[in-house]
Design a protein around this motif. Structure first.
Motif, PDB file in Angstrom:
ATOM      1  N   HIS A 158       0.813  -1.215   0.000  1.00  0.00           N
ATOM      2  CA  HIS A 158       0.000   0.000   0.000  1.00  0.00           C
ATOM      3  C   HIS A 158       0.852   1.273   0.000  1.00  0.00           C
ATOM      4  O   HIS A 158       0.330   2.360   0.254  1.00  0.00           O
ATOM      5  N   TRP A 159       2.158   1.144  -0.260  1.00  0.00           N
ATOM      6  CA  TRP A 159       3.026   2.313  -0.318  1.00  0.00           C
ATOM      7  C   TRP A 159       2.667   3.186  -1.522  1.00  0.00           C
ATOM      8  O   TRP A 159       2.094   2.723  -2.502  1.00  0.00           O
ATOM      9  N   SER A 160       3.012   4.437  -1.421  1.00  0.00           N
ATOM     10  CA  SER A 160       2.850   5.430  -2.502  1.00  0.00           C
ATOM     11  C   SER A 160       1.394   5.689  -2.866  1.00  0.00           C
ATOM     12  O   SER A 160       1.091   6.068  -3.991  1.00  0.00           O
ATOM     13  N   LYS A 161       0.504   5.504  -1.916  1.00  0.00           N
ATOM     14  CA  LYS A 161      -0.918   5.790  -2.126  1.00  0.00           C
ATOM     15  C   LYS A 161      -1.408   6.888  -1.183  1.00  0.00           C
ATOM     16  O   LYS A 161      -2.592   7.176  -1.129  1.00  0.00           O
ATOM     17  N   GLY A 162      -0.494   7.458  -0.392  1.00  0.00           N
ATOM     18  CA  GLY A 162      -0.843   8.545   0.509  1.00  0.00           C
ATOM     19  C   GLY A 162      -1.435   8.116   1.834  1.00  0.00           C
ATOM     20  O   GLY A 162      -1.867   8.967   2.627  1.00  0.00           O
ATOM     21  N   PHE A 163      -1.445   6.811   2.129  1.00  0.00           N
ATOM     22  CA  PHE A 163      -2.063   6.353   3.371  1.00  0.00           C
ATOM     23  C   PHE A 163      -1.290   6.802   4.609  1.00  0.00           C
ATOM     24  O   PHE A 163      -1.889   7.184   5.616  1.00  0.00           O
ATOM     25  N   ALA A 164       0.044   6.734   4.563  1.00  0.00           N
ATOM     26  CA  ALA A 164       0.834   7.172   5.732  1.00  0.00           C
ATOM     27  C   ALA A 164       0.605   8.651   5.999  1.00  0.00           C
ATOM     28  O   ALA A 164       0.430   9.060   7.152  1.00  0.00           O
ATOM     29  N   THR A 165       0.584   9.454   4.952  1.00  0.00           N
ATOM     30  CA  THR A 165       0.353  10.895   5.115  1.00  0.00           C
ATOM     31  C   THR A 165      -1.046  11.161   5.667  1.00  0.00           C
ATOM     32  O   THR A 165      -1.219  11.968   6.586  1.00  0.00           O
ATOM     33  N   GLU A 166      -2.038  10.472   5.135  1.00  0.00           N
ATOM     34  CA  GLU A 166      -3.424  10.659   5.584  1.00  0.00           C
ATOM     35  C   GLU A 166      -3.572  10.282   7.057  1.00  0.00           C
ATOM     36  O   GLU A 166      -4.196  11.014   7.842  1.00  0.00           O
TER      37      GLU A 166
END
Length: 179
Positions: free
Chosen positions: A100-108
């Protein structure tokens, strides 16, 4: 118990049943590249228990990050007290399953935790402790408005300390708080 809800994610307290999906993340050498080593099962179990203790003692900890659409646990993100130098600071920490990297989940998830800390908990400053070579984590910290404050020797090596304050907390997102 649901703590936070964003457009695509639910952050909730860890449960014992989260061991298997969390261990898939923590046992992956690529995901844990900036840790001393991937976690064995017992260390993942201890991670869950330690965060459950944090919920009771501190009122927060690292939470399970789940996709709202499917309920799949894809990582962890949350707030942790850290002793750096001579003081205690609150860190936003995060790990996301590499599929799930590079989908903005960590930032969200990190933005939601930042909002929660500043708005709900009244914390005025937050940090991220990041290995200087971990460019993706640095990008997450910068996307939520943190800037490099200093370097510190912690966890047996030098780390960059990124920080943000409530006063510089422009860009607060729409986050639904549970509890």
């Amino acid at each position: 118990m649901i703590v936070l809800e964003t457009r695509r994610l639910i952050l909730r307290e860890f449960e014992a049943e989260d061991l298997e999906p969390l261990h898939r993340i923590f046992s992956d050498p690529e995901t844990m590249k900036y840790y001393p080593a991937p976690f064995p099962v017992q260390k993942t179990r201890d991670w869950i228990r330690r965060n459950q203790e944090r919920y009771r003692n501190d009122g927060y900890g690292l939470w399970a990050v789940c996709l709202k659409e499917t309920g799949e646990l894809i990582g962890d993100c949350g707030l942790v007290k850290q002793i750096i130098d001579v003081g205690t600071e609150v860190e936003i920490g995060y790990h996301i399953n590499k599929k799930h990297w590079s989908k903005g989940f960590a930032t969200e998830a990190a933005q939601a935790c930042k909002d929660y800390a500043f708005v709900r908990l009244g914390i005025s400053k937050l940090i991220c402790i990041i290995d200087p070579g971990n460019a993706p984590s640095i990008r997450v910290a910068e996307k939520i408005g943190f800037t490099k404050e200093r370097e510190a020797f912690i966890f047996g090596k030098n780390h960059a300390i990124y920080a943000g304050t409530k006063e510089s907390g422009a860009g607060m997102e729409r986050t639904a708080f549970g509890k």
